[in-house]
Write a protein that holds these residues in place. Structure first.
Motif, PDB file in Angstrom:
ATOM      1  N   GLY A  20       0.809  -1.213   0.000  1.00 58.00           N
ATOM      2  CA  GLY A  20       0.000   0.000   0.000  1.00 58.00           C
ATOM      3  C   GLY A  20       0.843   1.264   0.000  1.00 58.00           C
ATOM      4  O   GLY A  20       0.550   2.214  -0.750  1.00 58.00           O
ATOM      5  N   LEU A  21       1.888   1.294   0.814  1.00 62.39           N
ATOM      6  CA  LEU A  21       2.754   2.469   0.870  1.00 62.39           C
ATOM      7  C   LEU A  21       3.480   2.693  -0.449  1.00 62.39           C
ATOM      8  O   LEU A  21       3.563   3.821  -0.946  1.00 62.39           O
ATOM      9  CB  LEU A  21       3.766   2.320   2.013  1.00 62.39           C
ATOM     10  CG  LEU A  21       3.200   2.415   3.433  1.00 62.39           C
ATOM     11  CD1 LEU A  21       4.287   2.097   4.456  1.00 62.39           C
ATOM     12  CD2 LEU A  21       2.618   3.799   3.686  1.00 62.39           C
ATOM     13  N   LEU A  22       4.019   1.617  -1.026  1.00 59.36           N
ATOM     14  CA  LEU A  22       4.734   1.753  -2.286  1.00 59.36           C
ATOM     15  C   LEU A  22       3.798   2.171  -3.417  1.00 59.36           C
ATOM     16  O   LEU A  22       4.164   2.994  -4.266  1.00 59.36           O
ATOM     17  CB  LEU A  22       5.425   0.428  -2.628  1.00 59.36           C
ATOM     18  CG  LEU A  22       6.574   0.026  -1.696  1.00 59.36           C
ATOM     19  CD1 LEU A  22       7.020  -1.397  -1.973  1.00 59.36           C
ATOM     20  CD2 LEU A  22       7.746   0.988  -1.853  1.00 59.36           C
ATOM     21  N   ALA A  23       2.578   1.606  -3.420  1.00 59.63           N
ATOM     22  CA  ALA A  23       1.608   2.003  -4.442  1.00 59.63           C
ATOM     23  C   ALA A  23       1.210   3.466  -4.278  1.00 59.63           C
ATOM     24  O   ALA A  23       1.043   4.194  -5.266  1.00 59.63           O
ATOM     25  CB  ALA A  23       0.376   1.104  -4.369  1.00 59.63           C
ATOM     26  N   VAL A 250      15.998   5.530   0.981  1.00 64.70           N
ATOM     27  CA  VAL A 250      16.332   4.448   1.916  1.00 64.70           C
ATOM     28  C   VAL A 250      15.074   3.757   2.417  1.00 64.70           C
ATOM     29  O   VAL A 250      15.001   2.524   2.487  1.00 64.70           O
ATOM     30  CB  VAL A 250      17.158   4.998   3.095  1.00 64.70           C
ATOM     31  CG1 VAL A 250      17.321   3.939   4.177  1.00 64.70           C
ATOM     32  CG2 VAL A 250      18.530   5.459   2.615  1.00 64.70           C
ATOM     33  N   VAL A 251      14.052   4.532   2.773  1.00 71.52           N
ATOM     34  CA  VAL A 251      12.793   3.953   3.255  1.00 71.52           C
ATOM     35  C   VAL A 251      12.130   3.108   2.166  1.00 71.52           C
ATOM     36  O   VAL A 251      11.619   2.016   2.430  1.00 71.52           O
ATOM     37  CB  VAL A 251      11.842   5.068   3.734  1.00 71.52           C
ATOM     38  CG1 VAL A 251      10.458   4.502   4.037  1.00 71.52           C
ATOM     39  CG2 VAL A 251      12.396   5.729   4.994  1.00 71.52           C
ATOM     40  N   THR A 252      12.152   3.598   0.918  1.00 67.43           N
ATOM     41  CA  THR A 252      11.551   2.847  -0.186  1.00 67.43           C
ATOM     42  C   THR A 252      12.264   1.521  -0.396  1.00 67.43           C
ATOM     43  O   THR A 252      11.621   0.465  -0.552  1.00 67.43           O
ATOM     44  CB  THR A 252      11.606   3.674  -1.480  1.00 67.43           C
ATOM     45  OG1 THR A 252      10.908   4.906  -1.288  1.00 67.43           O
ATOM     46  CG2 THR A 252      10.970   2.914  -2.637  1.00 67.43           C
ATOM     47  N   VAL A 253      13.588   1.542  -0.380  1.00 68.49           N
ATOM     48  CA  VAL A 253      14.353   0.311  -0.540  1.00 68.49           C
ATOM     49  C   VAL A 253      14.096  -0.637   0.633  1.00 68.49           C
ATOM     50  O   VAL A 253      13.961  -1.859   0.447  1.00 68.49           O
ATOM     51  CB  VAL A 253      15.861   0.633  -0.665  1.00 68.49           C
ATOM     52  CG1 VAL A 253      16.691  -0.637  -0.616  1.00 68.49           C
ATOM     53  CG2 VAL A 253      16.130   1.386  -1.963  1.00 68.49           C
ATOM     54  N   ALA A 254      14.002  -0.093   1.847  1.00 72.07           N
ATOM     55  CA  ALA A 254      13.727  -0.923   3.021  1.00 72.07           C
ATOM     56  C   ALA A 254      12.349  -1.571   2.930  1.00 72.07           C
ATOM     57  O   ALA A 254      12.168  -2.734   3.335  1.00 72.07           O
ATOM     58  CB  ALA A 254      13.836  -0.085   4.293  1.00 72.07           C
ATOM     59  N   LEU A 255      11.367  -0.851   2.394  1.00 70.85           N
ATOM     60  CA  LEU A 255      10.029  -1.426   2.222  1.00 70.85           C
ATOM     61  C   LEU A 255      10.056  -2.588   1.237  1.00 70.85           C
ATOM     62  O   LEU A 255       9.424  -3.628   1.458  1.00 70.85           O
ATOM     63  CB  LEU A 255       9.055  -0.348   1.750  1.00 70.85           C
ATOM     64  CG  LEU A 255       8.605   0.674   2.789  1.00 70.85           C
ATOM     65  CD1 LEU A 255       7.738   1.745   2.131  1.00 70.85           C
ATOM     66  CD2 LEU A 255       7.837   0.003   3.919  1.00 70.85           C
TER      67      LEU A 255
END
Length: 274
Positions: A20-23, A250-255
Motif C-alpha cells: 500500500g505504501l509503495l503504491a 532508503v525507506v523505499t528500498v527498506a520497504l
C-alpha cells in the motif's frame, strides 16, 4: 496453532502495508509531476516548514513533490526491469534441465557477467545504449539476472536427480513436459522471492547510475538527479535538499526488502510453520 496462524496473519498484514505504501508513492508521484516542475523564485531555498515539508530548492520548487515524483519514477523503472530480469533468470536457469551443453553455456554466461564489477558493467551497458531511460532500463535489466539464475539452476540440478523425475523419464515424458509439469511448480517460490528482492537492487542501481551522470537526463526529476543536485548545495547549508530525498530512497528500498523477506517467509516450507 493459534500462534502460527497469528504469525502468518501478521506477515500478511505487513506485506499489505508495504504494498500500500509503495503504491501510494508511485501514484502520488504521477499525480504531482506537474507540481514538481513548477518554479517560484520568490520561494527559493526555503527550509522545511508546514507549507513545504521538505523545503524548496534554488528554483522555488517543492522538494516533497519532486521527491515523490522521483521515487515514483524509480519504482516504475524498478518494477519493469526486475520483472524482465527475473524472466531472463527463469529462462536461463531452466536451461539446466534441458541438456548439459545448455547448462554449460548458461554457467559460462553467469560467470562472465559476474566476473565484471557490477557498477562498471551497468555504466558500460548504459553508455552503449545511449544513456537516458533506454540506457538505464537496459543496464539494470541485463546485469541483475545472474544471482537469481544461479539459484534457480542450483534448484533444478537438485531436483533433476529426484526419484519421481527419473520415473517420469522412464515413462517417456519429454524434457519440456518434465520442465513444465514437475520443475517449474517447484521453482515458483524461489522465483517470486527473487523477483521481489530484485526491486530494491534495481531502484538503487537506477538511482546510482543517474547520480553518477550515466542515467536519466538532468531535466527529469529522478531521485538520482535530485541527490546529485542537492549534494552540491550541502556546503552552503542547504541540508534539506539531499537529506530528505536520501531518506525517502532508503525507506523505499527498506520497504521492498521487507516485502521480499515477507514473501520468502510465506513461501519457504522451512519457515512456513514457525
Amino acid at each position: 496453532m493459534n500462534r502460527k496462524i497469528n504469525r502468518r496473519k501478521v506477515t500478511m498484514a505487513l506485506l499489505l502495508i508495504c504494498v500500500g505504501l509503495l503504491a501510494a508513492v508511485a501514484v502520488s508521484g504521477v499525480l504531482l509531476a506537474g507540481q514538481a516542475a513548477q518554479t517560484d523564485f520568490s520561494l527559493k531555498n526555503q527550509t522545511p516548514s508546514l507549507t513545504h515539508l521538505f523545503g524548496t530548492d534554488w528554483m522555488g520548487r517543492d522538494m516533497l513533490s519532486r521527491t515523490l515524483t522521483g521515487l515514483s519514477m524509480s519504482i516504475r523503472i524498478g518494477l519493469a526491469t526486475a520483472a524482465v530480469s527475473a524472466g531472463i533468470s527463469l529462462l536461463l536457469g531452466s536451461a539446466a534441465a534441458l541438456s548439459r551443453r545448455a547448462d554449460g553455456v548458461v554457467t559460462y554466461c553467469i560467470d562472465l557477467v559476474m566476473g565484471v564489477p557490477h557498477i562498471l558493467l551497468l555504466i558500460l551497458v548504459s553508455l552503449a545504449c545511449g544513456k537516458g531511460l533506454t540506457g538505464v532500463v537496459a543496464g539494470v535489466t541485463l546485469t541483475h539476472w545472474t544471482s537469481l539464475a544461479r539459484v534457480l539452476r542450483g534448484e533444478i540440478l537438485q531436483l533433476r536427480s529426484a526419484p519421481y523425475l527419473q520415473v517420469a523419464v522412464k515413462l517417456g515424458q519429454s524434457k519440456w513436459a518434465i520442465l513444465r509439469r514437475h520443475l517449474l511448480p517447484h521453482l515458483l517460490p524461489q522465483f517470486l522471492t527473487g523477483l521481489v528482492l530484485q526491486f530494491p537492487h534495481a531502484i538503487l542501481h537506477e538511482s546510482s547510475l543517474t547520480f553518477l551522470g550515466f542515467g536519466l537526463s538532468p531535466e527529469q526529476p529522478a531521485i538520482g538527479n535530485i541527490l546529485s543536485e542537492g549534494m552540491s548545495y550541502l556546503t552552503t547549508g542547504k541540508w534539506w535538499l539531499a537529506l530528505f530525498p536520501g531518506l525517502a530512497l532508503v525507506v523505499t528500498v527498506a520497504l521492498f526488502a521487507a516485502l521480499g523477506e515477507g514473501v520468502r517467509r510465506l513461501l519457504d516450507p522451512a519457515t512456513a510453520h514457525e
